[in-house]
Design an enzyme around this catalytic site. Structure first.
Site, PDB file in Angstrom:
ATOM      1  N   HIS A  39       0.692  -1.166  -2.554  1.00  0.00           N
ATOM      2  CA  HIS A  39       1.399  -0.268  -1.602  1.00  0.00           C
ATOM      3  C   HIS A  39       2.144  -0.864  -0.521  1.00  0.00           C
ATOM      4  O   HIS A  39       2.860  -1.917  -0.919  1.00  0.00           O
ATOM      5  CB  HIS A  39       0.519   0.567  -0.931  1.00  0.00           C
ATOM      6  CG  HIS A  39       1.006   1.767  -0.261  1.00  0.00           C
ATOM      7  ND1 HIS A  39       2.142   2.140  -0.360  1.00  0.00           N
ATOM      8  CD2 HIS A  39       0.393   2.995   0.404  1.00  0.00           C
ATOM      9  CE1 HIS A  39       2.284   3.272   0.467  1.00  0.00           C
ATOM     10  NE2 HIS A  39       1.111   3.728   0.870  1.00  0.00           N
TER      11      HIS A  39
ATOM     12  N   HIS B 233       8.255   1.221  -9.036  1.00  0.00           N
ATOM     13  CA  HIS B 233       8.102   2.450  -8.343  1.00  0.00           C
ATOM     14  C   HIS B 233       7.693   3.601  -8.968  1.00  0.00           C
ATOM     15  O   HIS B 233       7.838   3.537 -10.070  1.00  0.00           O
ATOM     16  CB  HIS B 233       8.966   2.945  -7.256  1.00  0.00           C
ATOM     17  CG  HIS B 233       8.794   3.603  -5.858  1.00  0.00           C
ATOM     18  ND1 HIS B 233       8.507   4.879  -6.097  1.00  0.00           N
ATOM     19  CD2 HIS B 233       8.556   3.106  -4.889  1.00  0.00           C
ATOM     20  CE1 HIS B 233       8.453   5.228  -4.716  1.00  0.00           C
ATOM     21  NE2 HIS B 233       8.295   4.113  -4.045  1.00  0.00           N
TER      22      HIS B 233
ATOM     23  N   ASP C  78       9.991  -3.074  -0.633  1.00  0.00           N
ATOM     24  CA  ASP C  78       9.199  -4.399  -0.186  1.00  0.00           C
ATOM     25  C   ASP C  78       9.575  -5.616  -0.664  1.00  0.00           C
ATOM     26  O   ASP C  78       9.145  -6.658  -0.297  1.00  0.00           O
ATOM     27  CB  ASP C  78       7.738  -4.088  -0.652  1.00  0.00           C
ATOM     28  CG  ASP C  78       7.030  -3.289   0.063  1.00  0.00           C
ATOM     29  OD1 ASP C  78       6.363  -1.991  -0.616  1.00  0.00           O
ATOM     30  OD2 ASP C  78       7.026  -3.026   1.436  1.00  0.00           O
TER      31      ASP C  78
END
Ligand code: SDX
Length: 437
Positions: free
Chosen positions: A268, A307, A363
């Protein structure tokens, strides 16, 4: 049968059931009428990790994973990143509308009023080792706020909720900066409330002995945009935690700390730190093909890729790449960007990643910017947690005020032993060893 229902035939009993649809979904409780006999508990759904389960109705954030669309309260993320400040977007997420100038001035004043943390909270931070991970310090210190504000437990009072929300949004940058300064052994810098939200954060991070920290407006704006991009993302892992913990009517400080704990995981929000470690391990563009083979053989994941919802591209990653160029013009180009760009190019042409719809997520590039701005990788997830605090609080507020919501308590499919009797110690053989790995 209207077109807002489905009909099911149970092959075990040939019984037919008509299940009404609710906004295109089946209410799981409707399945409980499907039984094989009077003693049957009724049917459940089985959905580990909630791959296909809507846990709530929400009006906050909309994502279309196939088309790479992200909207906060209907506004496209691209427009918010271009035209708004982070606190303006925070107001939007919490209140449902963009503020007028007067409303924004009052809102900024309310948040600014709460940037200071209690001196006992500072002492709490002093207890951490110098090399404590900033995310562990952040989670613990946010939870410690519950010891300072016991009134926060009255979560059913709207005025109490509003005050805690202002306190948390005001204080998380201060706590984050203090964690950073503690890890470097530097003295804390108190908030300077003449500065805007992001500028004040930078001041608390980086002011040394100069009388007033000189903010670089390009970097401040870049951080503000990154905060906007990270603010909310519908029912992600950490938001699910906020809703679950908050559903027991726990106070918002403890609920926010639990959510930040979930965010810290490498799958995450912790992925941004792992991306930099991965780029360091790869070291140069020449080593990329070998690393890609390691990923494809299942030895490791390509951090910052993939994702659960986005199956084309993460719109935030595109904006972050643009923002990176602004930052590099000021602080110099991070050479790791070249490795990241080449990694993305190769991965996007490789069948392994194409077949699994793996694309750069939020990210993948954010850490490269943070590192160029002077942050160490251990701080990256803390930089994610600061803005996501608003998303968690907006979702928490929506859950608390949703008449349909109650304490979260999933069911299970039991696969353990049937009833059995305790065997006297003298007659027991060795118990099932807990696996050591
Ligand atoms: C965030 O949910 C959100 O909205 C989160 C977030 C937010 O704003 O809150 O967007 C923020 O958390 C972004 C994600 C950051 N995490 C990472 O970058 C870690 C690396 N990514 C993966 O671990 C993974 O892609 C997840 C966790 C992001 C999504 O995992 P899923 O949806 O459970 O997918 P999966 O693990 O079932 O993978 C499906 C297939 C598998 O291969 P097969 O078993 O089918 O052969 O894709 C493979 C996986 O092995 N796969 C990857 C991969 N991600 C998935 N293979 C290599 N590298 C990867 N990164």
């Amino acid at each position: 049968m209207g077109n807002d229902a489905i009909r099911i035939t149970d092959a075990r009993t040939d019984a037919q059931y008509e299940l009404p649809l609710f906004k295109g979904a089946v209410r799981a409780m409707e399945l409980r009428k499907i039984k094989t006999g009077p003693d049957d508990f009724g049917m459940m759904t089985y959905d580990p990790a909630f791959l296909n389960t809507a846990s709530c109705q929400s009006a906050i954030t909309f994502i279309d994973g196939d088309r790479g669309i992200l909207r906060y309260r209907g506004y496209p993320i691209e427009q918010l990143a271009q035209h708004c400040t982070y606190l303006e977007v925070a107001y939007l997420l919490l209140n449902g509308e963009l503020p007028t100038a007067a409303e924004l001035k009052e809102w900024v004043g309310a948040v600014t009023y709460h940037t200071m943390i209690h001196e006992t909270t500072k002492k709490f931070l002093e207890g951490f080792r110098y090399d404590a991970h900033p995310m562990a310090m952040f989670v613990s210190t946010v939870a410690a706020l519950a010891t300072v504000y016991p009134d926060a437990r009255n979560v059913l009072d709207g005025n109490v909720r509003a005050l805690q929300i202002q306190r948390l949004i005001g204080k998380v940058p201060t706590i984050a900066a203090y964690c950073y300064r503690h890890s470097l052994g530097y003295p804390y810098v108190y908030p300077d409330n003449d500065l805007a939200y992001t500028e004040n954060f930078m001041n608390m991070l980086w002011r040394m002995m100069e009388r007033r920290y000189q903010v670089n407006p390009v970097l401040a704006r870049a951080l503000d945009v990154l905060f906007i991009l990270h603010a909310d993302h519908e029912q992600n892992c950490s938001t699910n935690v906020m809703r679950a913990v908050g559903s027991s009517q726990a106070d918002p400080f403890l609920s926010t700390a639990a959510s930040a704990a979930a965010l810290s995981g490498p799958l995450h929000g912790g992925a941004n730190e792992e991306v930099l470690k991965m780029l360091d391990e790869i070291g140069s563009k020449q080593n990329i093909p070998a690393y890609i083979e390691k990923v494809k053989s299942g030895q490791c994941k390509l951090m910052g890729f993939g994702h659960r919802v986005y199956k084309n591209f993460d719109p935030r990653a595109s904006i972050i790449k643009w923002t990176a160029e602004q930052v590099f013009e000021v602080v110099g180009r991070n050479p790791k960007l070249d490795i990241a760009l080449e990694l993305e190019r190769i991965a996007l042409e490789d069948e392994y990643f194409i077949k699994r719809k793996l694309y750069p997520n939020v990210d993948f590039y954010s850490g490269i910017i943070y590192q160029a701005m002077g942050f160490k990788p251990e701080m990256f997830t803390v930089l994610f947690a600061i803005p996501r605090t608003v998303g968690w609080l907006a979702q928490w507020q929506e859950m608390i005020t949703d008449p349909e919501q109650k304490i979260a308590r999933p069911r299970q499919i039991y696969v353990g032993h049937e009833a059995r009797d305790v065997v006297p110690m003298s007659k027991r053989t060795s118990g099932a060893l807990i696996p050591s790995d």
